[in-house]
Design an enzyme around this catalytic site. Structure first.
Site, PDB file in Angstrom:
ATOM      1  N   HIS A 162      81.902  51.504  30.150  1.00 26.97           N
ATOM      2  CA  HIS A 162      82.547  50.990  29.181  1.00 26.97           C
ATOM      3  C   HIS A 162      83.884  50.586  29.473  1.00 26.97           C
ATOM      4  O   HIS A 162      84.290  49.383  28.943  1.00 26.97           O
ATOM      5  CB  HIS A 162      82.781  52.237  28.498  1.00 26.97           C
ATOM      6  CG  HIS A 162      81.643  53.358  28.036  1.00 26.97           C
ATOM      7  ND1 HIS A 162      81.589  54.520  28.257  1.00 26.97           N
ATOM      8  CD2 HIS A 162      81.034  52.938  27.281  1.00 26.97           C
ATOM      9  CE1 HIS A 162      80.467  54.953  27.757  1.00 26.97           C
ATOM     10  NE2 HIS A 162      79.880  54.314  26.872  1.00 26.97           N
ATOM     11  N   LYS A 170      76.145  63.529  16.956  1.00 25.61           N
ATOM     12  CA  LYS A 170      75.843  63.874  18.268  1.00 25.61           C
ATOM     13  C   LYS A 170      76.679  65.397  18.728  1.00 25.61           C
ATOM     14  O   LYS A 170      77.608  65.082  18.276  1.00 25.61           O
ATOM     15  CB  LYS A 170      76.144  62.964  19.400  1.00 25.61           C
ATOM     16  CG  LYS A 170      75.149  61.489  19.153  1.00 25.61           C
ATOM     17  CD  LYS A 170      75.541  60.706  20.355  1.00 25.61           C
ATOM     18  CE  LYS A 170      74.669  59.235  20.157  1.00 25.61           C
ATOM     19  NZ  LYS A 170      75.201  58.339  21.098  1.00 25.61           N
ATOM     20  N   ARG A 202      72.868  46.983  27.780  1.00 25.55           N
ATOM     21  CA  ARG A 202      71.972  47.067  29.063  1.00 25.55           C
ATOM     22  C   ARG A 202      70.765  46.432  28.813  1.00 25.55           C
ATOM     23  O   ARG A 202      69.825  46.715  27.597  1.00 25.55           O
ATOM     24  CB  ARG A 202      72.122  48.596  29.484  1.00 25.55           C
ATOM     25  CG  ARG A 202      73.459  49.271  30.184  1.00 25.55           C
ATOM     26  CD  ARG A 202      73.438  50.607  29.768  1.00 25.55           C
ATOM     27  NE  ARG A 202      73.459  50.919  28.269  1.00 25.55           N
ATOM     28  CZ  ARG A 202      73.619  52.268  27.869  1.00 25.55           C
ATOM     29  NH1 ARG A 202      74.007  53.194  28.765  1.00 25.55           N
ATOM     30  NH2 ARG A 202      73.795  52.434  26.805  1.00 25.55           N
ATOM     31  N   SER A 228      76.677  57.775  29.596  1.00 26.53           N
ATOM     32  CA  SER A 228      77.408  58.775  29.592  1.00 26.53           C
ATOM     33  C   SER A 228      76.332  60.015  29.691  1.00 26.53           C
ATOM     34  O   SER A 228      76.742  60.980  30.479  1.00 26.53           O
ATOM     35  CB  SER A 228      78.413  58.965  28.290  1.00 26.53           C
ATOM     36  OG  SER A 228      78.992  58.092  28.051  1.00 26.53           O
TER      37      SER A 228
HETATM   38  P1  ADP Z   1      76.898  55.133  20.948  1.00 27.74           P
HETATM   39  O1  ADP Z   1      76.975  56.823  20.572  1.00 27.74           O
HETATM   40  O2  ADP Z   1      77.694  54.349  20.140  1.00 27.74           O
HETATM   41  O3  ADP Z   1      75.854  54.685  21.639  1.00 27.74           O
HETATM   42  P2  ADP Z   1      78.300  55.111  23.683  1.00 27.74           P
HETATM   43  O4  ADP Z   1      79.399  55.709  24.164  1.00 27.74           O
HETATM   44  O5  ADP Z   1      76.990  55.625  24.261  1.00 27.74           O
HETATM   45  O6  ADP Z   1      78.202  54.987  22.250  1.00 27.74           O
HETATM   46  O7  ADP Z   1      78.379  53.623  24.094  1.00 27.74           O
HETATM   47  C1  ADP Z   1      79.122  52.674  23.297  1.00 27.74           C
HETATM   48  C2  ADP Z   1      78.710  51.154  23.548  1.00 27.74           C
HETATM   49  O8  ADP Z   1      78.808  50.949  24.878  1.00 27.74           O
HETATM   50  C3  ADP Z   1      77.480  50.913  23.110  1.00 27.74           C
HETATM   51  O9  ADP Z   1      77.362  49.577  22.802  1.00 27.74           O
HETATM   52  C4  ADP Z   1      76.740  51.063  24.482  1.00 27.74           C
HETATM   53  O10 ADP Z   1      75.514  50.201  24.360  1.00 27.74           O
HETATM   54  C5  ADP Z   1      77.801  50.606  25.402  1.00 27.74           C
HETATM   55  N1  ADP Z   1      77.458  51.042  26.985  1.00 27.74           N
HETATM   56  C6  ADP Z   1      77.273  52.170  27.133  1.00 27.74           C
HETATM   57  N2  ADP Z   1      76.752  52.225  28.557  1.00 27.74           N
HETATM   58  C7  ADP Z   1      77.268  51.161  28.997  1.00 27.74           C
HETATM   59  C8  ADP Z   1      77.095  50.398  30.361  1.00 27.74           C
HETATM   60  N3  ADP Z   1      76.932  51.066  31.213  1.00 27.74           N
HETATM   61  N4  ADP Z   1      77.427  49.220  30.253  1.00 27.74           N
HETATM   62  C9  ADP Z   1      77.668  48.386  29.356  1.00 27.74           C
HETATM   63  N5  ADP Z   1      77.859  48.902  27.907  1.00 27.74           N
HETATM   64  C10 ADP Z   1      77.592  50.208  27.778  1.00 27.74           C
END
Ligand code: ADP
Length: 165
Positions: A17, A41, A90, A128
């Site tokens: 992130h 969630k 990803r 995460s």
């Molecule tokens: P959500 O609940 O909206 O999926 P996340 O916190 O899981 O929230 O992810 C937020 C954003 O960050 C999403 O666009 C997700 O694809 C991106 N993201 C999550 N992990 C990574 C990573 N390792 N590298 C790049 N982008 C990521």
């Protein structure tokens, strides 16, 4: 140049992130990290904790702020004055979900564009949920999350273990 929002749950923020925020912050005038509040969630950290961890991790970026939001992302974008939604992609896991979300958001707000940045190679398999999963079994995740996240993560996992036993 524009103002953008990077929305997500960020439970907790990972180095993947932070990488997206660093790169997006060089591309837009101003970036608001929108931390989802009251999501469907079940989260390990409450919204204030998630905001605090993310804010500390991006404190070196002057044009980035971290704010809570609830409800539709397009409405949050309007509230923050953003015309761009930034998302991270990803290679193997995100395309389908992100394209559906982008099309749905476009249907609701044609004036707001979704821009996806490809995740860096080293963060392709980082999420995460994976971090929480392996950390719960004692794996060292200190190189996967910002320095300030590692301690609260381990502490929360220990609290959970203690309350389950
Ligand atoms: P959500 O609940 O909206 O999926 P996340 O916190 O899981 O929230 O992810 C937020 C954003 O960050 C999403 O666009 C997700 O694809 C991106 N993201 C999550 N992990 C990574 C990573 N390792 N590298 C790049 N982008 C990521």
């Amino acid at each position: 140049m524009a103002r953008a929002i990077y929305p997500g749950t960020f439970d907790p923020v990972t180095n993947g992130h932070v990488d997206i925020v660093e790169r997006a912050s060089h591309t837009v005038d101003h970036l608001t990290v929108g931390v989802v509040e009251g999501s469907l969630k079940r989260t390990m950290f409450n919204v204030d904790e998630r905001i605090e961890m993310f804010s500390e991790a991006v404190a070196h970026l002057p044009n980035v702020e971290v704010k809570p939001y609830s409800g539709l992302t397009v409405e949050a974008a309007r509230k923050f004055g953003a015309t761009v939604i930034v998302r991270g992609l990803r290679i193997t896991s995100d395309f389908e979900y992100e394209s559906e979300m982008a099309l749905m958001n476009r249907r609701m707000a044609e004036d707001i564009e979704t821009i996806c940045l490809f995740s860096a190679l080293e963060y392709q398999i980082l999420s995460s949920s994976r971090v929480k999963e392996v950390a719960a079994f004692g794996a060292d995740v200190s190189d996967l999350v910002p320095q300030n996240v590692w301690k609260p993560l381990v502490e929360r996992l220990e609290q959970r273990k203690a309350s389950n036993s």
